[in-house]
Design a protein around this motif. Structure first.
Motif, PDB file in Angstrom:
ATOM      1  N   HIS A 130      18.107 -12.799  -9.229  1.00 15.72           N
ATOM      2  CA  HIS A 130      17.849 -11.603 -10.022  1.00 15.72           C
ATOM      3  C   HIS A 130      16.998 -10.676  -9.163  1.00 15.72           C
ATOM      4  N   VAL A 131      17.667  -9.926  -8.280  1.00 13.25           N
ATOM      5  CA  VAL A 131      16.947  -9.186  -7.252  1.00 13.25           C
ATOM      6  C   VAL A 131      16.120  -8.042  -7.831  1.00 13.25           C
ATOM      7  N   ALA A 132      16.404  -7.613  -9.050  1.00  9.18           N
ATOM      8  CA  ALA A 132      15.573  -6.590  -9.671  1.00  9.18           C
ATOM      9  C   ALA A 132      14.149  -7.113  -9.893  1.00  9.18           C
ATOM     10  N   GLU A 133      14.016  -8.410 -10.131  1.00  6.86           N
ATOM     11  CA  GLU A 133      12.709  -9.031 -10.324  1.00  6.86           C
ATOM     12  C   GLU A 133      12.291  -9.917  -9.157  1.00  6.86           C
ATOM     13  N   ASP A 134      13.242 -10.342  -8.348  1.00 12.90           N
ATOM     14  CA  ASP A 134      13.000 -11.259  -7.234  1.00 12.90           C
ATOM     15  C   ASP A 134      13.673 -10.690  -5.981  1.00 12.90           C
ATOM     16  N   PRO A 135      13.148  -9.563  -5.462  1.00 17.86           N
ATOM     17  CA  PRO A 135      13.846  -8.870  -4.362  1.00 17.86           C
ATOM     18  C   PRO A 135      13.900  -9.675  -3.077  1.00 17.86           C
ATOM     19  N   ARG A 157      25.499  -6.704  -8.840  1.00 22.11           N
ATOM     20  CA  ARG A 157      25.816  -5.978 -10.080  1.00 22.11           C
ATOM     21  C   ARG A 157      24.554  -5.823 -10.912  1.00 22.11           C
ATOM     22  N   ASP A 158      24.127  -4.587 -11.047  1.00 18.93           N
ATOM     23  CA  ASP A 158      23.078  -4.224 -12.000  1.00 18.93           C
ATOM     24  C   ASP A 158      21.852  -5.134 -11.913  1.00 18.93           C
ATOM     25  N   GLY A 159      21.345  -5.309 -10.703  1.00 17.47           N
ATOM     26  CA  GLY A 159      20.104  -6.057 -10.531  1.00 17.47           C
ATOM     27  C   GLY A 159      20.272  -7.530 -10.241  1.00 17.47           C
ATOM     28  N   TRP A 160      21.510  -8.019 -10.283  1.00 16.74           N
ATOM     29  CA  TRP A 160      21.793  -9.418  -9.954  1.00 16.74           C
ATOM     30  C   TRP A 160      22.649  -9.476  -8.697  1.00 16.74           C
ATOM     31  N   GLU A 161      22.451 -10.536  -7.912  1.00 19.95           N
ATOM     32  CA  GLU A 161      23.302 -10.712  -6.743  1.00 19.95           C
ATOM     33  C   GLU A 161      23.672 -12.181  -6.578  1.00 19.95           C
ATOM     34  N   ALA A 162      24.978 -12.415  -6.452  1.00 21.07           N
ATOM     35  CA  ALA A 162      25.491 -13.738  -6.102  1.00 21.07           C
ATOM     36  C   ALA A 162      25.903 -13.694  -4.640  1.00 21.07           C
ATOM     37  N   LEU A 163      25.615 -14.764  -3.903  1.00 19.79           N
ATOM     38  CA  LEU A 163      25.969 -14.766  -2.493  1.00 19.79           C
ATOM     39  C   LEU A 163      26.160 -16.186  -1.994  1.00 19.79           C
ATOM     40  N   THR A 164      26.787 -16.267  -0.820  1.00 25.32           N
ATOM     41  CA  THR A 164      26.994 -17.556  -0.171  1.00 25.32           C
ATOM     42  C   THR A 164      26.347 -17.534   1.197  1.00 25.32           C
ATOM     43  N   TYR A 165      25.894 -18.694   1.642  1.00 25.93           N
ATOM     44  CA  TYR A 165      25.438 -18.864   3.008  1.00 25.93           C
ATOM     45  C   TYR A 165      26.535 -19.593   3.760  1.00 25.93           C
ATOM     46  N   ARG A 166      27.153 -18.919   4.714  1.00 22.76           N
ATOM     47  CA  ARG A 166      28.342 -19.431   5.378  1.00 22.76           C
ATOM     48  C   ARG A 166      27.995 -20.407   6.495  1.00 22.76           C
ATOM     49  N   GLU A 198       0.825  -1.204   0.000  1.00 23.68           N
ATOM     50  CA  GLU A 198       0.000   0.000   0.000  1.00 23.68           C
ATOM     51  C   GLU A 198       0.863   1.259   0.000  1.00 23.68           C
ATOM     52  N   LEU A 199       1.947   1.245   0.747  1.00 25.33           N
ATOM     53  CA  LEU A 199       2.808   2.423   0.870  1.00 25.33           C
ATOM     54  C   LEU A 199       3.743   2.591  -0.321  1.00 25.33           C
ATOM     55  N   GLY A 200       3.910   1.547  -1.117  1.00 27.26           N
ATOM     56  CA  GLY A 200       4.782   1.637  -2.275  1.00 27.26           C
ATOM     57  C   GLY A 200       6.240   1.387  -1.984  1.00 27.26           C
ATOM     58  N   VAL A 201       6.577   0.836  -0.798  1.00 21.65           N
ATOM     59  CA  VAL A 201       7.981   0.564  -0.513  1.00 21.65           C
ATOM     60  C   VAL A 201       8.402  -0.818  -1.014  1.00 21.65           C
ATOM     61  N   VAL A 202       7.447  -1.641  -1.407  1.00 19.18           N
ATOM     62  CA  VAL A 202       7.736  -2.855  -2.179  1.00 19.18           C
ATOM     63  C   VAL A 202       6.744  -2.904  -3.330  1.00 19.18           C
ATOM     64  N   GLU A 203       7.132  -3.585  -4.381  1.00 16.54           N
ATOM     65  CA  GLU A 203       6.298  -3.654  -5.573  1.00 16.54           C
ATOM     66  C   GLU A 203       5.104  -4.579  -5.347  1.00 16.54           C
ATOM     67  N   PRO A 204       3.971  -4.278  -5.978  1.00 23.78           N
ATOM     68  CA  PRO A 204       2.849  -5.227  -5.941  1.00 23.78           C
ATOM     69  C   PRO A 204       3.293  -6.585  -6.477  1.00 23.78           C
ATOM     70  N   GLY A 205       2.809  -7.627  -5.865  1.00 26.88           N
ATOM     71  CA  GLY A 205       3.202  -8.967  -6.282  1.00 26.88           C
ATOM     72  C   GLY A 205       4.444  -9.494  -5.595  1.00 26.88           C
ATOM     73  N   THR A 206       5.057  -8.689  -4.729  1.00 26.34           N
ATOM     74  CA  THR A 206       6.226  -9.166  -3.980  1.00 26.34           C
ATOM     75  C   THR A 206       5.827 -10.371  -3.128  1.00 26.34           C
ATOM     76  N   GLU A 207       6.606 -11.417  -3.224  1.00 26.16           N
ATOM     77  CA  GLU A 207       6.288 -12.649  -2.513  1.00 26.16           C
ATOM     78  C   GLU A 207       7.005 -12.695  -1.168  1.00 26.16           C
ATOM     79  N   LEU A 208       6.283 -13.162  -0.175  1.00 24.59           N
ATOM     80  CA  LEU A 208       6.858 -13.324   1.150  1.00 24.59           C
ATOM     81  C   LEU A 208       7.553 -14.675   1.226  1.00 24.59           C
ATOM     82  N   PRO A 209       8.840 -14.704   1.559  1.00 25.27           N
ATOM     83  CA  PRO A 209       9.531 -15.994   1.639  1.00 25.27           C
ATOM     84  C   PRO A 209       8.961 -16.846   2.772  1.00 25.27           C
TER      85      PRO A 209
END
Length: 773
Positions: free
Chosen positions: A532-537, A508-517, A270-281
């Motif tokens: 692809h955090v630009a589409e899957d935040p 980098r530019d909407g993509w993120e690679a990471l490790t779980y330590r 509602e506030l616009g701080v996340v996009e509509p359709g954002t999925e809750l993990p």
């Protein structure tokens, strides 16, 4: 000229050079323009992405929400996943490791990226403002100084005044008791206080002092601008709040963390701080980070856990009240319109309360082999303290399920490179310069290293190019000032590495690679995940198998950035970074003689006398019947020990995370010249304790819990128990309970380390390594 020092590797070798100033350094001040704006930077500790009303929270934050309504909210702003590193990056415009703060300043393993203090060649944010004619004020948490330098004998070159602030009032460490702060500093001096007034609360005190600084400046000069850095102790542990604030949230969290996440996400859309359709993990389920389903908890657990969140909400509310008081002050002075206010958090919400939270923060960190507590035992202990949780007799932290909810909609928490660790609120307000409609949200990526360049750009500051005669390093951050009024301005920060405690990430530019330590496992066997955090935040879909070339590219980019920024060596998880200490700290292991009237001995110095080792405490006094009071007090409600006399009896107790353990009281003779306490450390996290009077054994108990590491958090007092008391029952009856007789000296003589002390195990490992060589 600056002094050149070796940077040591902890194993007898040197790996580089660092510099320490031999005298204060100040750039020349320039006269600021008459219309130069004031600047207020507010950092809240451990605040989650969704914890403010304007970011989806049910917590009442009207003052912060009003700033957001008149300013700009950033919904894609990132910090480091840990407090000291974020603060170093904020202060310098450098990545945290390049700023010497790859980890918290309580560890000093000897590597340049983990120097535990800011580089001497780099001008800080307050130094830059000061050079531009601003008066510079700081309140609250610093946490950018080695703990070995926090005492009266410490090198102050990394204290706030020496790094650019004209005035400072706060605490230099990671956290403190909000009702009875263990050690406050006014400028370069320790605040002298024996007992805080009833109802004292640190956030209120810090805010009072902030207003005093502003009023003092305006009484002296009509328009000199000021820069204020207000670094809250809230909402870091211990979760302490005023009872009146806690009452406001009573019953609000009975629905539990699962429902709260859903409610907050709906509000965020509602506030616009996340996009509509954002999925809750789903609930976090990584080993050691997993969260229980609220409905699977017992009624007692739900009631207790809800209380923790009520206290946390009250702390957030108190921060909002503080912000409102500063805004009101600026409004009354007619200066709110021309004040830049920036508010953010230093990392995501913390899971330090582990699975079930605790009324005593250090309980889950206390090594007590041989003493087994079942789940029900701690639950009953905490339920016994239910009405006190959040007050001065407890050191609470909530269960990590609430941290998961506070980080809605993101995964995981502080200290991880998933978004829950580093994606936080950022509000920027400057009414005079705002040309956009109200309540704007920006989705451009930005990073904490961008804050200093942005403020410089917005205001038009001149930046010193050297410090201490050494050239300054170029900022890695870049300004996002264009986004303040232009919704279409592109992000200027397109890639960024992350690392903390061995966890890695690269954006980098909407993509993120990471490790779980997973601690103590080979780094090269860790699997890089890709989102692809630009589409899957909310990082739900791992695309690493679909894009192996991109994974390899980002992993290589991370390694290149790590070498440039002095990230190596990576932390493997064995705790060695806390154990390795420079030779300059060896004097802290030597005996010390303390006398009545001395100020409280600083925490770290005090802890080195007894952490993981035996110690003898010898009292030289002239006791006569009727004398009473505290002889030695070390610690507070977090944990500690106490030697005192009452009703002509010598009494010794250890308070360990809310549980008291006492020796049998000793009836004193008509006169006594000496008392000794022997704390023998046989290993296993235990002490065998013996009392001697006039050299003769008087009482003994084996197997008491040994205090360790950060405990006691408050240092040693002689002749009274200052600030937070070790024993609350005694404090309610006697206050600080000054000793009424003749007390000459108290001598601490550190003894042998326990056979399983980390320092002993480290030396054994070194011996094995030398033999193999």
């Amino acid at each position: 000229m600056p002094e050149q020092l070796d940077a040591y590797d902890g194993f007898g070798g040197t790996i580089g050079r660092t510099f320490r100033s031999s005298e204060p350094w100040w750039p020349p001040r320039t006269e600021p323009p008459r219309d130069a704006p004031n600047v207020v930077v507010v950092v809240v500790d451990d605040l989650g992405f969704s914890d403010l009303g304007c970011y989806g929270s049910e917590i009442d934050t009207p003052n912060v929400d009003a700033l957001a309504a008149a300013g700009t909210r950033y919904a894609n702003f990132h910090v480091t996943p840990l407090c000291s590193p974020t603060r170093a990056a904020l202060m310098t415009g450098l990545n945290s490791h390049a700023a010497g703060m790859g980890y918290v300043s309580n560890a000093d393993p000897g590597f340049p990226g983990y120097a535990a203090e800011l580089p001497a060649n780099q001008p800080t944010m307050p130094e830059i403002f000061r050079a531009n004619g601003y008066r510079t004020f700081m309140l609250g948490k610093w946490h950018l100084t080695r703990d070995s330098e926090l005492s009266e004998s410490g090198d102050r070159s990394s204290w706030p005044l020496q790094r650019g602030f004209d005035e400072y009032f706060g605490f230099l460490e990671a956290m403190t008791n909000m009702h009875h702060p263990h050690r406050l500093y006014d400028g370069n001096s320790v605040v002298d206080v024996d007992q805080y007034p009833e109802g004292y609360y640190l956030t209120d005190d810090l805010t009072d002092r902030a207003l005093r600084m502003i009023h003092g400046l305006r009484a002296s000069h009509p328009h000199t601008p000021f820069f204020m850095y207000f670094a809250h102790g809230a909402v870091h542990a211990p979760l302490h709040a005023k009872e009146a604030d806690i009452v406001k949230y009573r019953g609000r969290y009975a629905m539990g963390w699962d429902q709260l996440r859903r409610q907050r996400l709906s509000r965020q859309v509602e506030l616009g701080v996340v996009e509509p359709g954002t999925e809750l993990p789903p609930r976090n389920d990584e080993p050691g980070e997993d969260v229980l389903a609220w409905d699977d908890l017992s009624a007692d657990e739900q009631r207790l856990f809800a209380r923790y969140m009520e206290v946390y909400a009250a702390m957030v509310h108190s921060v909002d009240t503080s912000v409102g008081r500063i805004v009101d002050c600026l409004r009354e002075l007619g200066e709110l319109d021309n004040t830049v206010i920036l508010l953010t958090s230093d990392n995501g919400a913390s899971r330090e309360g582990n699975e079930r939270g605790s009324s005593h923060y250090f309980r889950g960190r206390s090594p007590e082999p041989g003493k087994t507590h079942q789940r029900r035992d701690f639950l009953e202990l905490d339920l016994d303290n239910f009405d006190q949780i959040g007050g001065p007799t407890t050191w609470p932290h909530y269960p990590r399920g609430w941290a998961m909810a506070c980080n809605t909609p993101f995964r995981l928490y502080k200290t991880t490179t998933f978004a829950g660790g580093h994606q936080v609120p950022l509000i920027l307000s400057w009414p005079r310069k705002a040309t956009h409609p109200n309540s704007i949200v920006r989705m451009q990526y930005a990073h904490v290293t961008d804050v200093l360049p942005t403020l410089v750009d917005l205001i038009g500051l001149n930046v010193p190019t050297e410090r201490n005669g050494q050239p300054a390093d170029a900022w890695v951050g870049s300004t996002f000032a264009a986004t303040f009024n232009d919704p279409d301005a592109p992000t200027s920060h397109v890639e960024q590495y992350y690392e903390v405690l061995g966890s890695r990430g690269y954006y980098r530019d909407g993509w993120e690679a990471l490790t779980y330590r997973v601690p103590m496992t080979p780094f090269r066997e860790e699997r890089w995940q890709l989102y692809h955090v630009a589409e899957d935040p909310t990082e739900l879909r791992d695309l690493a198998d679909d894009h192996p070339a991109l994974v390899a590219e980002l992993a290589k980019a991370w390694e290149d950035a790590a070498w440039r920024n002095r990230v190596f060596p990576l932390y493997e998880g064995g705790g060695i970074n806390y154990i390795i200490r420079p030779d300059t700290e060896k004097p802290f292991d030597e005996p010390v003689v303390l006398r009545p009237g001395y100020p409280t001995t600083e925490r770290y110095r005090s802890s080195r006398l007894l952490a993981g080792r035996s110690v003898r405490i010898t009292v030289d006094w002239r006791f006569e019947r009727g004398d009473r009071g505290i002889i030695v007090a070390h610690g507070g409600q977090e944990s500690g020990y106490l030697l005192y006399v009452d009703e002509d009896e010598l009494r010794f107790l250890i308070s360990s995370c809310g549980e008291e353990h006492s020796l049998e009281a000793v009836r004193l003779p008509a006169r006594s010249d000496s008392v000794a306490v022997d704390l023998h450390s046989p290993g296993g996290g235990r002490w065998d304790v013996e009392l001697r009077v006039n050299g003769e054994p008087a009482a003994r108990t084996d197997g008491l819990p040994q205090l360790f590491s950060f405990m006691p958090f408050e240092g040693i007092d002689i002749g009274l128990d200052r600030r937070s008391p070790v024993c609350w029952r005694l404090y309610e009856r006697e206050g600080s309970f000054p000793f009424t007789g003749t007390l000459n000296t108290v001598t601490y003589v550190p003894g042998e380390r326990a056979p399983d002390a980390p320092e002993v195990l480290l030396e054994q490992a070194r011996s094995v390594g030398s033999a193999l060589e």
